[in-house]
Enzyme design. Structure first.
Site, PDB file in Angstrom:
ATOM      1  N   GLU A   1     -12.702  -0.195   4.496  1.00 52.84           N
ATOM      2  CA  GLU A   1     -13.457  -1.052   3.582  1.00 52.84           C
ATOM      3  C   GLU A   1     -13.612  -2.419   4.240  1.00 52.84           C
ATOM      4  O   GLU A   1     -12.631  -2.988   4.722  1.00 52.84           O
ATOM      5  CB  GLU A   1     -12.686  -1.242   2.264  1.00 52.84           C
ATOM      6  CG  GLU A   1     -12.821  -0.095   1.288  1.00 52.84           C
ATOM      7  CD  GLU A   1     -12.028  -0.337  -0.010  1.00 52.84           C
ATOM      8  OE1 GLU A   1     -12.566  -0.069  -1.075  1.00 52.84           O
ATOM      9  OE2 GLU A   1     -10.864  -0.784   0.054  1.00 52.84           O
TER      10      GLU A   1
ATOM     11  N   ASN B   1      -8.915   1.624  -4.006  1.00 55.22           N
ATOM     12  CA  ASN B   1      -7.653   1.601  -4.749  1.00 55.22           C
ATOM     13  C   ASN B   1      -7.872   1.575  -6.259  1.00 55.22           C
ATOM     14  O   ASN B   1      -7.058   2.102  -7.017  1.00 55.22           O
ATOM     15  CB  ASN B   1      -6.783   0.428  -4.298  1.00 55.22           C
ATOM     16  CG  ASN B   1      -6.183   0.713  -2.922  1.00 55.22           C
ATOM     17  OD1 ASN B   1      -6.197   1.858  -2.468  1.00 55.22           O
ATOM     18  ND2 ASN B   1      -5.688  -0.310  -2.253  1.00 55.22           N
TER      19      ASN B   1
ATOM     20  N   SER C   1      -4.300  -5.744   0.969  1.00 57.31           N
ATOM     21  CA  SER C   1      -4.790  -4.734   0.030  1.00 57.31           C
ATOM     22  C   SER C   1      -4.963  -5.294  -1.371  1.00 57.31           C
ATOM     23  O   SER C   1      -5.583  -4.635  -2.212  1.00 57.31           O
ATOM     24  CB  SER C   1      -3.886  -3.503   0.004  1.00 57.31           C
ATOM     25  OG  SER C   1      -2.628  -3.754   0.491  1.00 57.31           O
TER      26      SER C   1
HETATM   27  P1  NAD Z   1       4.949  -4.302   7.253  1.00 52.07           P
HETATM   28  O1  NAD Z   1       6.006  -4.999   6.520  1.00 52.07           O
HETATM   29  O2  NAD Z   1       5.204  -2.932   7.781  1.00 52.07           O
HETATM   30  O3  NAD Z   1       4.467  -5.174   8.500  1.00 52.07           O
HETATM   31  C1  NAD Z   1       4.277  -6.552   8.456  1.00 52.07           C
HETATM   32  C2  NAD Z   1       4.598  -7.100   9.837  1.00 52.07           C
HETATM   33  O4  NAD Z   1       4.190  -8.454   9.875  1.00 52.07           O
HETATM   34  C3  NAD Z   1       6.082  -7.068  10.174  1.00 52.07           C
HETATM   35  O5  NAD Z   1       6.262  -6.446  11.432  1.00 52.07           O
HETATM   36  C4  NAD Z   1       6.452  -8.543  10.252  1.00 52.07           C
HETATM   37  O6  NAD Z   1       7.489  -8.817  11.198  1.00 52.07           O
HETATM   38  C5  NAD Z   1       5.133  -9.167  10.643  1.00 52.07           C
HETATM   39  N1  NAD Z   1       5.023 -10.581  10.321  1.00 52.07           N
HETATM   40  C6  NAD Z   1       5.406 -11.225   9.189  1.00 52.07           C
HETATM   41  N2  NAD Z   1       5.126 -12.539   9.279  1.00 52.07           N
HETATM   42  C7  NAD Z   1       4.515 -12.742  10.470  1.00 52.07           C
HETATM   43  C8  NAD Z   1       3.969 -13.855  11.128  1.00 52.07           C
HETATM   44  N3  NAD Z   1       3.951 -15.070  10.564  1.00 52.07           N
HETATM   45  N4  NAD Z   1       3.436 -13.678  12.353  1.00 52.07           N
HETATM   46  C9  NAD Z   1       3.425 -12.475  12.938  1.00 52.07           C
HETATM   47  N5  NAD Z   1       3.920 -11.367  12.356  1.00 52.07           N
HETATM   48  C10 NAD Z   1       4.458 -11.503  11.133  1.00 52.07           C
HETATM   49  O7  NAD Z   1       3.673  -4.291   6.280  1.00 52.07           O
HETATM   50  P2  NAD Z   1       2.410  -3.333   6.263  1.00 52.07           P
HETATM   51  O8  NAD Z   1       2.640  -2.208   5.340  1.00 52.07           O
HETATM   52  O9  NAD Z   1       2.009  -3.072   7.662  1.00 52.07           O
HETATM   53  O10 NAD Z   1       1.324  -4.252   5.581  1.00 52.07           O
HETATM   54  C11 NAD Z   1       0.669  -5.276   6.268  1.00 52.07           C
HETATM   55  C12 NAD Z   1      -0.569  -5.701   5.521  1.00 52.07           C
HETATM   56  O11 NAD Z   1      -1.434  -4.571   5.387  1.00 52.07           O
HETATM   57  C13 NAD Z   1      -0.330  -6.184   4.120  1.00 52.07           C
HETATM   58  O12 NAD Z   1      -1.238  -7.220   3.838  1.00 52.07           O
HETATM   59  C14 NAD Z   1      -0.622  -4.984   3.246  1.00 52.07           C
HETATM   60  O13 NAD Z   1      -1.019  -5.314   1.949  1.00 52.07           O
HETATM   61  C15 NAD Z   1      -1.760  -4.377   4.000  1.00 52.07           C
HETATM   62  N6  NAD Z   1      -1.993  -2.939   3.785  1.00 52.07           N
HETATM   63  C16 NAD Z   1      -0.957  -2.079   3.705  1.00 52.07           C
HETATM   64  C17 NAD Z   1      -1.198  -0.734   3.503  1.00 52.07           C
HETATM   65  C18 NAD Z   1      -0.068   0.238   3.460  1.00 52.07           C
HETATM   66  O14 NAD Z   1      -0.307   1.408   3.118  1.00 52.07           O
HETATM   67  N7  NAD Z   1       1.138  -0.147   3.787  1.00 52.07           N
HETATM   68  C19 NAD Z   1      -2.513  -0.280   3.380  1.00 52.07           C
HETATM   69  C20 NAD Z   1      -3.566  -1.189   3.495  1.00 52.07           C
HETATM   70  C21 NAD Z   1      -3.290  -2.523   3.695  1.00 52.07           C
END
Ligand code: NAD
Length: 739
Positions: free
Chosen positions: A475, A513, A442
């Site tokens: 997006e 955003n 994001s």
């Molecule tokens: P999260 O912490 O809930 O999930 C991340 C997951 O990635 C975890 O389960 C972790 O174990 C796993 N992980 C970490 N390193 C890894 C690796 N090397 N190989 C495989 N798995 C691995 O985070 P999230 O909120 O799901 O966010 C994930 C991405 O999505 C981020 O880049 C975030 O910026 C983006 N995002 C988040 C939102 C939101 O509202 N939370 C919205 C849009 C985009």
């Protein structure tokens, strides 16, 4: 007689089967040609002595989607062109056009021969109004049959008798609910409301409809019979007195008077039920003529129907590349977002490999899908076999080698460049040439993440919003080196999961955003000025936003707002963040442990259900409070919309978004920008650039540089341009003009 869009076959019992099947469309819609042909068919059925009655059905999977809104747009075009020359004639033309369908259905209803609609699939808008004018209505017992009068969702209302026949068939309360919400009805619900007569097995549909005629169906509508009584009693009755005053208040509460079409529905029903049917139709026709001319109808039809459909069909897809048929998709990171992405992908029938650091984490991600689909089955929104199929499509794994053969991989690991680098490298080692790699980041620029990739051409951003299963917008972010194939694949994917793609160039915060942050930030400023929090939230809703800015901060987490502010200060310098706003958020998070909805404490308190959230009383103690009468409420509303619209204009100026359709549709789908305006740019177009610049400058004087209008707007104001003229999405060469 032969027709282009219909076949007419007479059977031995003298019943004509009229089958609607447009040769050049996947769905039947009413065009002028279709209405001309239907009129001829009605005349033919009436004229042929051997024909006792007629059944009308569709040769397609659906019955019909209703009127072709392009036809309405054309009518409006003629109206506006004629208005300058002869306003009286222009209005008369529009009035006649608005009544064409309604009076045609009335002609069918009073033709003297019985008509039965055999509804075999989706039956919307004008098509359902046609069915309501038939003397009998049979629907197939199938999930595919959905009936609705959804016009209000695009700023108009059912203008072909819908507002008159529905409240003459069912009680007024249910009628108002259905008409003002655009609610979809299953055959069972429609029958319970008295809107259809019978439900038949799909294979017996036409036969059942014919049997109604054979059994002597009377070719007279109930309201044309002597002694007809309204099912819910007359308007001037005890029931009416109980219904109408609250109905008006409820509509006001739901719409804040922003949707003229919704108010017109109430007027049509109320006034129409007091008079004979033909007069009632004329009342409906008058209101319809009036509503068609509103800014809201034009803006909503354009953004919520025309543009939305065009984007969903892939308007921004590069031409000439073959459609991607997805056989396998990889999702890396089975956390909050990755789990949701796996769900929507499998729900679209595509096999998913869901990777996390260990198998337990991956399985936990899959369990999210189990939870969602189990809930859907419980609520009757999915069948048990769909649950089984969906879960069989998701393979949890901790082994990147399982990504082999994937057409597309979406990375949703921690928001950390180093972690993302490892994930990209490991995935690419397993992927075949030509597979596309997408990041759901994001905040991190796609161009910089693409540097971790051996093939930056095939690297792209696919940015989802949470909750993934409910948010309809995605997006798609282009890095500097992203190629057409990656873009086409990303659009094909978003279309496959039935969401709407908008294509955005790489920038901090992308499009959505950036706008959302402005909305929240303006609310923090208001709080700091001492505006009571309830007024801020109410002003936002009265302006047309579905969720107030403080509630929205709670939903996305107050500590996330804190993190974003801190990161912004680190990246762009301290000046980029207002210290007063930083202090407010720090006070909430660090001083009071108020993280948002997730810990039950944010700008609101969240008591256990069923109690409702309430604004945190402590907010009043943070700043000296202004008296409500000293606050300019209309200005609060304006500030919240203008600050977002200005950001959308800046995004256009910077070339981040290039197509106004995407900016408009994106703003409505992602954060519900006052839908009656048609979206953030249509809001400016609706006010006019010159007037908008004046408003913005006035706000700039009082509230600061955030309201400074960008040069683009000043130039547009000088030239009298709209966004849709300046960035004409239909420019012949298909290329968008530069700002
Ligand atoms: P999260 O912490 O809930 O999930 C991340 C997951 O990635 C975890 O389960 C972790 O174990 C796993 N992980 C970490 N390193 C890894 C690796 N090397 N190989 C495989 N798995 C691995 O985070 P999230 O909120 O799901 O966010 C994930 C991405 O999505 C981020 O880049 C975030 O910026 C983006 N995002 C988040 C939102 C939101 O509202 N939370 C919205 C849009 C985009």
């Amino acid at each position: 007689m032969t027709y282009k869009n219909f076949t007419v076959e007479n059977d031995a019992d003298g019943i004509a089967l009229v089958t609607w099947d447009m040769p050049d469309r996947s769905m039947n819609v009413f065009t002028e040609e279709v209405m001309d042909e239907l009129e001829e068919i009605i005349d033919e059925v009436v004229a042929e002595a051997g024909v006792k009655g007629a059944v009308i059905t569709s040769g397609k999977e659906s019955f019909s989607g209703g009127a072709d809104l392009g036809m309405l747009q054309k009518m409006l075009g003629i109206f506006h062109a004629e208005k300058a020359r002869n306003p009286h004639k222009a209005t008369q033309l529009l009035f006649d056009g608005a009544g064409r369908m309604g009076w045609l259905w009335r002609k069918l209803e009073t033709s003297g021969k019985p008509w039965v609609a055999a509804i075999n699939g989706t039956c919307m808008g004008g098509a359902f109004e046609l069915a309501l004018a038939c003397h009998g209505r049979v629907a197939a017992d199938s999930d595919k049959v959905k009936m609705a009068l959804p016009e209000v969702k695009v700023g108009i209302f059912p203008g072909a008798g819908g507002t008159q026949r529905v409240p003459r068939l069912t009680d007024q309360q249910q009628a108002l609910q259905m008409l003002t919400s655009g609610q979809q009805l299953s055959p069972q619900k429609a029958k319970a409301m008295g809107l259809i007569h019978e439900i038949a097995a799909p294979e017996k549909l036409v036969e059942t409809a014919k049997a109604m005629i054979r059994n002597g169906l009377k070719p007279v509508a109930p309201w044309d019979e002597k002694g007809f009584k309204l099912p819910g009693g007359p308007i001037y009755s005890a029931a009416g007195a109980n219904l109408w005053p609250p109905a008006i208040a409820i509509l006001r509460r739901e719409t804040y008077g922003n949707y003229p079409a919704a108010s017109a529905i109430l007027k049509c029903v109320y006034e129409g039920l007091l008079v004979p049917f033909d007069t009632a139709l004329r009342i409906e026709q008058r209101y319809f003529t009036e509503i068609m001319q509103t800014k809201e109808a034009a803006a909503m039809i354009r953004s919520l129907f025309v543009s939305l459909q065009e984007l969903n069909k892939g308007a921004r897809r590069p031409a000439g590349l073959p459609d991607t048929k997805f056989t396998k998709i990889g999702v890396i990171g089975a956390g909050f977002m990755g789990a949701g992405i796996a769900y929507v992908t499998a729900r679209a029938g595509i096999p998913v490999v869901l990777i996390d650091r260990d198998i337990e984490a991956a399985e936990k991600g899959k369990a999210h899908s189990d939870g969602l689909i189990t809930d859907a089955v419980k609520k009757g929104r999915a069948k048990p076999e769909e649950k089984e199929k969906l879960l069989s499509l998701i393979t949890p794994s901790a082994d990147y080698a399982d990504l082999a053969g994937a057409d597309l991989v979406i990375e949703a690991v921690f928001e950390d460049s180093a972690v993302k680098k490892t994930a990209t490298e490991k995935a690419e080692a397993a992927l075949g040439a030509g597979a596309v790699f997408a990041s759901n980041t994001s905040t991190i620029p796609i161009t910089s993440l693409a540097k971790n990739s051996a093939r930056p051409n095939d690297f792209i951003g696919i940015h989802f919003f949470s909750p993934v299963d409910r948010m309809m917008l995605v997006e798609i972010i282009l890095g500097k080196k992203t190629g057409d194939k990656a873009l086409a694949t990303a659009i094909d994917y978003v279309r496959a999961i039935k969401k709407t793609p908008v294509v955005v160039n790489d920038t901090r915060g992308f499009y959505v955003n950036r706008c959302v942050l402005r909305y929240m930030s303006e609310a923090y400023k208001m709080l700091i000025e001492g505006v009571p929090a309830a007024m801020i939230e109410n002003a936002a809703k009265a302006a047309g936003m579905p969720v107030g800015p403080l509630a929205l901060t709670d939903e996305t987490a107050v500590d996330l707002a804190q993190k974003i502010m801190k990161q912004t200060a680190r990246d762009l310098g301290d000046k980029a963040v207002d210290p007063e706003q930083m202090k407010l958020i720090d006070t909430l998070v660090d001083g009071h442990g108020r993280f948002g909805r997730k810990n039950g404490k944010g700008f609101y308190d969240y008591p256990p259900k069923p109690a409702k959230k309430k604004l945190w009383p402590g907010l009043k103690d943070l700043y000296p409070q202004k008296r409500a009468e000293d606050v300019d409420y209309e200005e609060l509303k304006r500030r919240l919309l203008v600050t977002i619209a200005l950001e959308a204009a800046r995004v256009m100026e910077e070339g981040i978004v290039t197509d106004p359709r995407e900016a408009d549709v994106g703003s409505i789908l992602a954060f519900g920008f006052a839908p009656y305006t048609g979206g953030a740019l249509s809001y400016i177009d609706g006010i006019g650039a010159a007037e908008f610049v004046k408003v913005a400058k006035g706000l700039q004087k009082k509230y600061g540089a955030e309201f400074k209008p960008p040069r683009l707007l000043i130039d547009m104001a000088a030239k009298g341009e709209t966004f849709y003229q300046r960035f004409d999405p239909y420019a012949k060469d298909g290329e968008k003009q530069a700002a």
